[in-house]
Design a protein around this motif. Structure first.
Motif, short mmCIF file in Angstrom:
data_model
loop_
_atom_site.label_atom_id
_atom_site.label_comp_id
_atom_site.label_asym_id
_atom_site.label_seq_id
_atom_site.Cartn_x
_atom_site.Cartn_y
_atom_site.Cartn_z
N LEU A 395 0.80 -1.21 0.00
CA LEU A 395 0.00 0.00 0.00
C LEU A 395 0.84 1.27 0.00
CD1 LEU A 395 -2.95 -0.98 2.36
CD2 LEU A 395 -2.73 -1.23 -0.12
N THR A 396 2.06 1.19 0.54
CA THR A 396 2.94 2.36 0.49
C THR A 396 3.30 2.66 -0.96
OG1 THR A 396 3.86 1.85 2.67
CG2 THR A 396 5.15 3.30 1.23
N ARG A 397 3.67 1.64 -1.71
CA ARG A 397 3.97 1.83 -3.13
C ARG A 397 2.71 2.25 -3.88
NH1 ARG A 397 5.90 -2.74 -7.52
NH2 ARG A 397 4.18 -3.87 -6.53
N ALA A 398 1.57 1.67 -3.49
CA ALA A 398 0.31 1.97 -4.19
C ALA A 398 -0.03 3.45 -4.10
CB ALA A 398 -0.82 1.14 -3.61
N ARG A 399 0.15 4.04 -2.91
CA ARG A 399 -0.17 5.46 -2.74
C ARG A 399 0.73 6.33 -3.61
NH1 ARG A 399 -3.07 6.78 2.22
NH2 ARG A 399 -2.07 8.81 2.20
N LYS A 400 2.00 5.94 -3.75
CA LYS A 400 2.91 6.70 -4.61
C LYS A 400 2.53 6.55 -6.08
CE LYS A 400 7.77 7.33 -5.80
NZ LYS A 400 7.52 7.30 -7.26
N ALA A 402 -0.33 5.80 -7.30
CA ALA A 402 -1.62 6.43 -7.55
C ALA A 402 -1.46 7.89 -7.94
CB ALA A 402 -2.52 6.30 -6.32
N ARG A 403 -0.49 8.58 -7.33
CA ARG A 403 -0.26 9.99 -7.66
C ARG A 403 0.32 10.16 -9.06
NH1 ARG A 403 -0.55 13.38 -3.20
NH2 ARG A 403 -0.58 14.99 -4.82
N ILE A 412 -7.60 1.72 -5.23
CA ILE A 412 -6.57 0.73 -4.90
C ILE A 412 -7.24 -0.52 -4.34
CG2 ILE A 412 -4.54 0.26 -3.46
CD1 ILE A 412 -4.00 3.32 -3.55
#
Length: 459
Positions: A395-400, A402-403, A412
């Motif tokens: 999820l840390t990578r996902a948030r990045k 996503a931007r 996500i």
């Protein structure tokens, strides 16, 4: 004359006379006059109309759901869910609109000022056939709560739904004249947009029509909200929960027979897990039942119109001819109605039609990529920017990531869907402006600064 056609068998359901110029003129005058009074009603009273709308929708949910299915072909269970979603949206704004439109204080040392939210006037709503109730009510609930009036120009293949919306508004207690449905040809729209009694325009529809309406409204210097086409990416990275991703992917592509701007259309999958994803996805597609949309276990009904089906098939043929692998489906179903089977195209490349164009129907394009960087690059390699989905356990990578995705929304580990709690809309050729949430209700208001200087004491 407007004719409603049953896409299940291609037969006429009903015919309706077009409204003439005198009717249109009276509707615009009536809406403008009613709105001038409606804006004076305190918002705490205006929202009772929204509660009435929700009540009227639920009271006749079965009737309206069957009407949707008869006119545009979506499975009945989905039509019922559409009506319930409309009612929920009305309830949501009945509760939250007073807070969303409350005056905001801007205090300083010398002044005490506010930002107020005043209605714009009468809004022309140009709406599509794919969600014939939802597309209108997601606009209407916040617009009426804000003090606006509305004129509806609906798609001409759903006239029964268009007229039913007028019945619902009347039953809900809408002030006389504040809302009207117009049965008119598209050629009449430009004149209505230019009319001084129309303050703004909202459109949900194709990118091509959106460009026309934008130019007409722009020439008249009128506010617009445009929700247009999409070619949403559904990115599946190697660490995703494949079983869940594949199951959601089937629904994301084939709900509403694939006829939604925010259907997932391009499935961008990392090479390491692509074979397994395709296997799971195709197995899920194979379980979908094609048939009469009035039967509750049907997943895939007919497409809404014959020309939509033939256009989609041409896109499939061009993509296969360019080298894509046809895994399932691929040609219209023989017999009555406008049925096209769930179709899966693997090994689609960025130069192929199914990647470059919006496929508005039950066709999935699978694109294989080497890593997440290529996945995001290809996700953004489109003229559209409406929704997107990203599947990964990190999820840390996902948030990045996503931007880095060019879209109005990134979901996500979930399926893109509109919800009154969240703003909805796109960028690029998917349109501009937002519906839903606090941002949606503030689209058709005058955001007014009221500066209050220090009072002078009389001597």
């Amino acid at each position: 004359m407007i004719t409603a056609i049953n896409p299940t068998n291609g037969k006429a359901l009903a015919e309706y006379e077009l409204h003439d110029d005198a009717y249109v003129d009276a509707a615009l005058s009536g809406a403008a006059a009613a709105q001038r009074e409606w804006r004076k009603v305190p918002i705490e009273q205006r929202v009772t109309l929204l509660s009435g709308m929700a009540k009227a929708l639920r009271a006749s949910k079965t009737k309206y759901a069957e009407m949707i299915t008869l006119e545009m072909g979506k499975p009945l269970a989905e039509s019922e869910a559409e009506i319930e979603k409309c009612a929920y949206n009305c309830d949501f704004y009945a509760e939250h609109a007073p807070k969303y439109l409350a005056e905001e204080e801007l205090a300083s040392n010398a002044t005490h000022s506010i930002v107020a939210f005043d209605p714009l006037g009468v809004v022309l709503a140009i709406m599509p056939w794919n969600y014939p109730f939802w597309q209108f009510f997601r606009f209407a609930a916040p617009a009426f709560a804000a003090g606006n009036g509305a004129i509806l120009k609906h798609a001409n293949n759903v006239p029964q739904c268009a007229l039913a919306i007028e019945d619902i508004m009347r039953e809900a207690g809408c002030p006389e004249g504040l809302f009207k449905t117009l049965l008119i040809e598209p050629s009449k729209v430009a004149g209505i947009i230019a009319d001084d009694r129309i303050a703004a325009v909202t459109l949900t529809g194709s990118t091509e029509v959106g460009a026309i309406v934008a130019s007409q409204a722009g020439k008249a210097l009128k506010k617009q909200v445009l929700e247009l086409g999409g070619s949403d990416p559904f990115i599946v990275l190697a660490d995703a929960d494949l079983e869940e991703a594949a199951a959601v992917a089937v629904k994301a592509r084939y709900i509403n027979v694939g006829q939604s701007c925010v259907n997932a259309k391009r499935f961008i999958v990392e090479d390491a897990i692509a074979d397994r994803f395709v296997e799971l996805f195709c197995a899920g597609v194979a379980r979908l039942k094609i048939g009469d949309p009035m039967e509750r276990d049907t997943n895939i009904g007919p497409m809404a119109r014959a020309n939509l089906m033939t256009g989609l098939h041409a896109q499939v043929e061009k993509t296969v001819a360019a080298g894509a692998t046809l895994m399932m489906g691929g040609k219209p179903i023989e017999g009555d109605g406008f049925y096209y089977p769930p179709t899966v195209l693997d090994n689609v490349r960025p130069d192929m039609v199914a990647f470059c164009e919006e496929t508005f129907g039950p066709v999935a394009a699978i694109i294989r990529v080497k890593d997440s960087g290529e996945a995001v690059r290809l996700a953004n390699q489109t003229e559209f920017g409406l929704g997107s989905a990203l599947w990964t356990k990190d999820l840390t990578r996902a948030r990045k990531l996503a931007r880095d995705i060019d879209a109005g929304a990134v979901f996500i580990n979930g399926m893109v869907a509109s919800n009154p709690r969240y703003p909805f809309g796109g960028i690029k050729r998917s349109g501009y402006g937002r519906e839903l949430g606090v941002y949606g209700i503030r689209e058709f208001v005058n955001i007014k600064t009221v500066w209050i200087g220090p009072a002078k004491v009389a001597k």
